[in-house]
Design a protein around this motif. Structure first.
Motif, PDB file in Angstrom:
ATOM      1  N   PHE A 195      -0.036   8.798 -11.221  1.00 59.34           N
ATOM      2  CA  PHE A 195      -0.841   7.714 -10.661  1.00 59.34           C
ATOM      3  C   PHE A 195       0.059   6.600 -10.132  1.00 59.34           C
ATOM      4  CE2 PHE A 195      -3.102   3.685 -10.936  1.00 59.34           C
ATOM      5  CZ  PHE A 195      -4.287   3.968 -10.270  1.00 59.34           C
ATOM      6  N   LEU A 196       1.101   6.247 -10.900  1.00 55.77           N
ATOM      7  CA  LEU A 196       1.995   5.170 -10.466  1.00 55.77           C
ATOM      8  C   LEU A 196       2.822   5.576  -9.247  1.00 55.77           C
ATOM      9  CD1 LEU A 196       3.181   3.739 -13.903  1.00 55.77           C
ATOM     10  CD2 LEU A 196       1.731   2.607 -12.208  1.00 55.77           C
ATOM     11  N   LYS A 197       3.180   6.841  -9.153  1.00 52.46           N
ATOM     12  CA  LYS A 197       3.901   7.302  -7.953  1.00 52.46           C
ATOM     13  C   LYS A 197       3.077   7.046  -6.702  1.00 52.46           C
ATOM     14  CE  LYS A 197       6.774  11.062  -9.825  1.00 52.46           C
ATOM     15  NZ  LYS A 197       6.930  12.547  -9.860  1.00 52.46           N
ATOM     16  N   VAL A 198       1.804   7.418  -6.782  1.00 50.53           N
ATOM     17  CA  VAL A 198       0.931   7.228  -5.622  1.00 50.53           C
ATOM     18  C   VAL A 198       0.688   5.738  -5.377  1.00 50.53           C
ATOM     19  CG1 VAL A 198      -1.346   7.705  -4.637  1.00 50.53           C
ATOM     20  CG2 VAL A 198      -0.188   9.457  -6.009  1.00 50.53           C
ATOM     21  N   ALA A 199       0.452   4.977  -6.455  1.00 50.17           N
ATOM     22  CA  ALA A 199       0.126   3.560  -6.305  1.00 50.17           C
ATOM     23  C   ALA A 199       1.301   2.759  -5.759  1.00 50.17           C
ATOM     24  CB  ALA A 199      -0.326   2.996  -7.645  1.00 50.17           C
ATOM     25  N   THR A 200       2.536   3.054  -6.214  1.00 48.97           N
ATOM     26  CA  THR A 200       3.691   2.312  -5.693  1.00 48.97           C
ATOM     27  C   THR A 200       3.912   2.618  -4.215  1.00 48.97           C
ATOM     28  OG1 THR A 200       5.118   4.074  -6.583  1.00 48.97           O
ATOM     29  CG2 THR A 200       4.917   2.055  -7.878  1.00 48.97           C
ATOM     30  N   ASP A 201       3.603   3.820  -3.793  1.00 50.32           N
ATOM     31  CA  ASP A 201       3.702   4.149  -2.367  1.00 50.32           C
ATOM     32  C   ASP A 201       2.578   3.483  -1.578  1.00 50.32           C
ATOM     33  OD1 ASP A 201       4.764   5.870  -0.104  1.00 50.32           O
ATOM     34  OD2 ASP A 201       2.686   6.585  -0.201  1.00 50.32           O
ATOM     35  N   TYR A 202       1.377   3.493  -2.139  1.00 44.12           N
ATOM     36  CA  TYR A 202       0.201   2.932  -1.463  1.00 44.12           C
ATOM     37  C   TYR A 202       0.358   1.420  -1.255  1.00 44.12           C
ATOM     38  CZ  TYR A 202      -4.784   1.989  -0.585  1.00 44.12           C
ATOM     39  OH  TYR A 202      -5.986   1.591  -0.035  1.00 44.12           O
ATOM     40  N   TYR A 203       0.933   0.724  -2.258  1.00 43.74           N
ATOM     41  CA  TYR A 203       1.069  -0.740  -2.184  1.00 43.74           C
ATOM     42  C   TYR A 203       2.502  -1.162  -1.867  1.00 43.74           C
ATOM     43  CZ  TYR A 203      -3.501  -0.886  -4.516  1.00 43.74           C
ATOM     44  OH  TYR A 203      -4.834  -0.737  -4.835  1.00 43.74           O
TER      45      TYR A 203
END
Length: 710
Positions: free
Chosen positions: A179-187
């Motif tokens: 989840f954090l991998k996707v979120a750090t890329d998204y934001y």
């Protein structure tokens, strides 16, 4: 449209279902983040004035944490499941440091009254080596605002303070990291990569010889005391006066078999022994370890456990093929027929009692198992306070301490069931699980805690961690009430023996009720001398309670200069806390000598209290100090190694309570005639004659005037 927190949690639940079925989890997660941004449910800020740990100032979601992906870890420090996810959080912090725009914040939301005290949370932060910011949300305001319902729960907050996601329970490391991998890329364009104002509690804490000792065991066969030095990840064996004989473990966290100086443990708790072996509940490694003494060597081996937390609630595999979950205590016992040795284990992580076979043996219901087998004995695995005539249908709540009465006596296993705040028992005749004291009849109520003497359910405890037998009494470490209590096993009446109910370190030798403890976690008893050894965990101390004389003393942990070959290479040096204001110095008779002498011999009379004697095996020592210029010059002319040394102990003088000690001070070359005033600071170790129990080290101060002539 305004959405409630329950509306938002419903959306998160829908996302979890979609994620489980999704073939492209990245796309599903980005879609969810987009939805949460549009929803824009703001997480409320922390109240002002809360106590923050590991940081130099209070943190704020709108200031320090703005622009960061924040992982809020709702935990309470007694919770075994909360302990289990600490390695997961360490993995998150390693992969997503503050410089990557991610911050982990521990939100301590207490279950027990004792856990609301910031000083106790600091001890837990030090004990578990937590290095991210922690806030004491003592009134659970954030918990309530976000409708958190269990420990642990992780809540994810976006860079604009919006709620993104939540995960309850343990075992979600991969999900969290993905989840954090996707979120750090998204934001990525929004993330604040500045460091937080960190100031770790471990950098402020005073150091001592022990670090949060969890359990203790009396090794009668070797007249020794075994201590699990939990925070230092090692096992210490002392004599009955506290002089260290063996140190097993490097002191560095790890999972490694080998010699005393190469083996590694991880937050070991329970210790037990037979004539030649020590057995260790290596809690952080989810393993059982054996320390074998033989042929002048010490060898550490793993009996059971893989080094990683397991979820098996039945067991049955042998040796290291069997995964375990946070074994917290263990005792030596035998099979029902009395033929084969075994270990009974408090498996805190599974809320069960397990058994490990040290030899081939017959078990209940006609079952037989080969050596090395480890399996469940009692407990369904549900976290409850359920008593039952069938052990597999009973349930426990984080069992943390064990004591066993021999078959010739009651033939009962006693259990400190910490999360139900009760003491339980298992009959080893018929396997029936029963209540002894504390808790309540409703097996699902794990909040029936308090501090009341009484009988059975009327007695109230608060998170007891240790039990030990002394004749017909069961001694209980009522850990969160900071008390030692005794249960009369003939009546099941529980009474307070020692402790004020408030955490502290006061030792009052004349009044047990005025003595203080701080979350005592382990007990051991000497039935001959009627002594109770106490691992006073948060005081980093071992205390000795004499039930006959109604007295308490602290046992010093004395590291001699040389310990046997099995501890060679292990750091044995204790760190002594800085001394406070000195007591007035006693003046010794003046000495006159020539500048040509090579060393100066000084004799010092030591006055002792009646019933005490010097411990000649301890490192009684001296150190020089000075205040005037000539004396300071004299000391600075000496190499640092010659400014202190070990006292030489002479025989008692004509006065029965006086001992003569002496020391030799080297006279540096180049000394000129004159008079100097030396300060002599002595540290001596004193024991009680009749109990053979040592007192904490005593510091004495003397003033010695020396005149040098031609």
């Amino acid at each position: 449209m305004n959405h409630s927190i329950f509306d938002v949690l419903g959306i998160i639940s829908d996302f979890d279902e979609e994620l489980a079925a999704s073939h492209d989890k990245v796309v599903s997660t980005r879609k969810h983040l987009n939805q949460m941004d549009r929803l824009n449910f703001s997480v409320p800020n922390f109240s002002r004035g809360l106590d923050w740990l590991n940081v130099s100032e209070e943190l704020n979601l709108g200031e320090h944490l703005k622009g960061k992906l924040v992982v809020l870890d709702f935990f309470t420090y007694c919770c075994i499941n909360c302990m289990h996810i600490l390695p997961d959080l360490e993995a998150v912090e390693e992969q997503f440091p503050s410089s990557a725009g991610v911050a982990v914040i521990g939100v301590h939301s207490a279950k027990f009254f004792n856990e609301k005290v910031t000083a106790n949370i600091i001890s837990a932060v030090l004990r578990y080596n937590i290095q991210h910011p922690v806030v004491n949300d003592e009134n659970a305001e954030m918990w309530q605002a976000l409708a958190v319902s269990c420990w642990p729960t992780l809540v994810f907050v976006g860079p604009d303070g919006q709620l993104l996601y939540s995960v309850a329970g343990e075992g979600h490391r991969e999900k969290v990291i993905e989840f954090l991998k996707v979120a750090t890329d998204y934001y990525a364009d929004k993330l604040n990569k500045c460091d937080l104002p960190m100031r770790l509690e471990k950098d402020k804490a005073p150091v001592s010889s022990l670090s949060f000792p969890g359990k203790i065991c009396l090794w009668s066969a070797k007249q020794s005391v075994i201590i699990s030095d939990t925070g230092n990840h090692r096992i210490i064996v002392t004599d009955l006066q506290g002089v260290v004989k063996h140190v097993i473990g490097t002191g560095q966290v790890g999972f490694q078999d080998g010699s005393a100086k190469t083996a590694k443990f991880s937050s070991p708790q329970g210790v037990a022994c037979d004539k030649t072996n020590i057995y260790v509940a290596d809690t952080g490694n989810h393993a059982l370890r054996q320390i074998a003494f033989g042929n002048g060597q010490i060898k550490v081996t793993t009996l059971s456990g893989t080094g990683h937390q397991g979820n098996d609630k039945n067991g049955g595999k042998i040796y290291s093929a069997q995964e375990l979950s946070s074994p917290w205590d263990l005792v030596c016992s035998k099979t029902p027929d009395g033929e084969a040795p075994l270990l009974l284990v408090a498996m805190a992580g599974n809320h069960q009692i397990w058994v490990f076979f040290l030899a081939d043996g017959q078990w209940y219901k006609g079952m037989s198992y080969p050596v090395g087998t480890c399996l469940r004995f009692a407990g369904s695995g549900m976290e409850e306070n359920r008593n039952n005539s069938y052990p597999e249908k009973a349930s426990f709540a984080q069992p943390s301490g064990l004591a066993i009465s021999p078959k010739s006596s009651r033939n009962v296993l006693y259990i400190a069931d910490s999360e139900s705040s009760s003491v339980r028992s298992i009959s080893l005749d018929n396997c029936k699980v029963s209540n002894v004291v504390g808790g309540e009849r409703d097996p699902t109520n794990l909040f029936a805690f308090g501090d009341s003497d009484g009988k059975g359910f009327d007695a109230k405890l608060q998170h007891p961690l240790g039990v030990a037998l002394l004749e017909d009494k069961l001694v209980v470490a009522d850990s969160y009430n900071h008390k030692i209590k005794c249960v009369d096993l003939n009546t099941n009446v529980c009474e307070t023996v020692a402790g004020t109910g408030q955490p502290g370190a006061t030792v009052d030798p004349d009044n047990l009720k005025m003595c203080q403890f701080n979350e005592p976690g382990g007990l051991a008893t000497d039935e001959v001398k009627k002594l109770v050894y106490i691992a006073d965990t948060n005081n980093n101390a071992i205390k000795v309670l004499n039930l006959e004389k109604k007295s308490v003393h602290q046992m010093p942990i004395v590291f001699p200069k040389a310990v046997d070959q099995n501890t060679e290479g292990v750091d044995l040096k204790p760190v002594v806390k800085a001394a406070g204001k000195k007591e007035a110095a006693s003046t010794l008779p003046d000495v006159t000598t020539r500048i040509s002498v090579k060393q100066l011999s000084l004799n010092i009379p030591i006055e002792l209290t009646e019933g005490q004697h010097l411990n000649t095996e301890a490192p009684n020592s001296w150190k020089l100090s000075a205040s005037d210029d000539f004396s300071i010059k004299f000391i600075t002319m000496l190499p640092s190694c010659d400014r202190k040394g070990e006292l030489m102990i002479g025989s008692k003088s004509n006065t029965p309570l006086t001992h003569e000690v002496s020391l030799c001070v080297k006279v540096p070359q180049g000394i000129t005639p004159g008079t100097l005033t030396l300060g002599l600071d002595l540290q001596i170790f004193v024991c009680l004659d009749d109990e053979n129990v040592c007192l904490p080290p005593k510091t004495l101060h003397f003033k010695q005037v020396v005149s040098f002539t031609l």
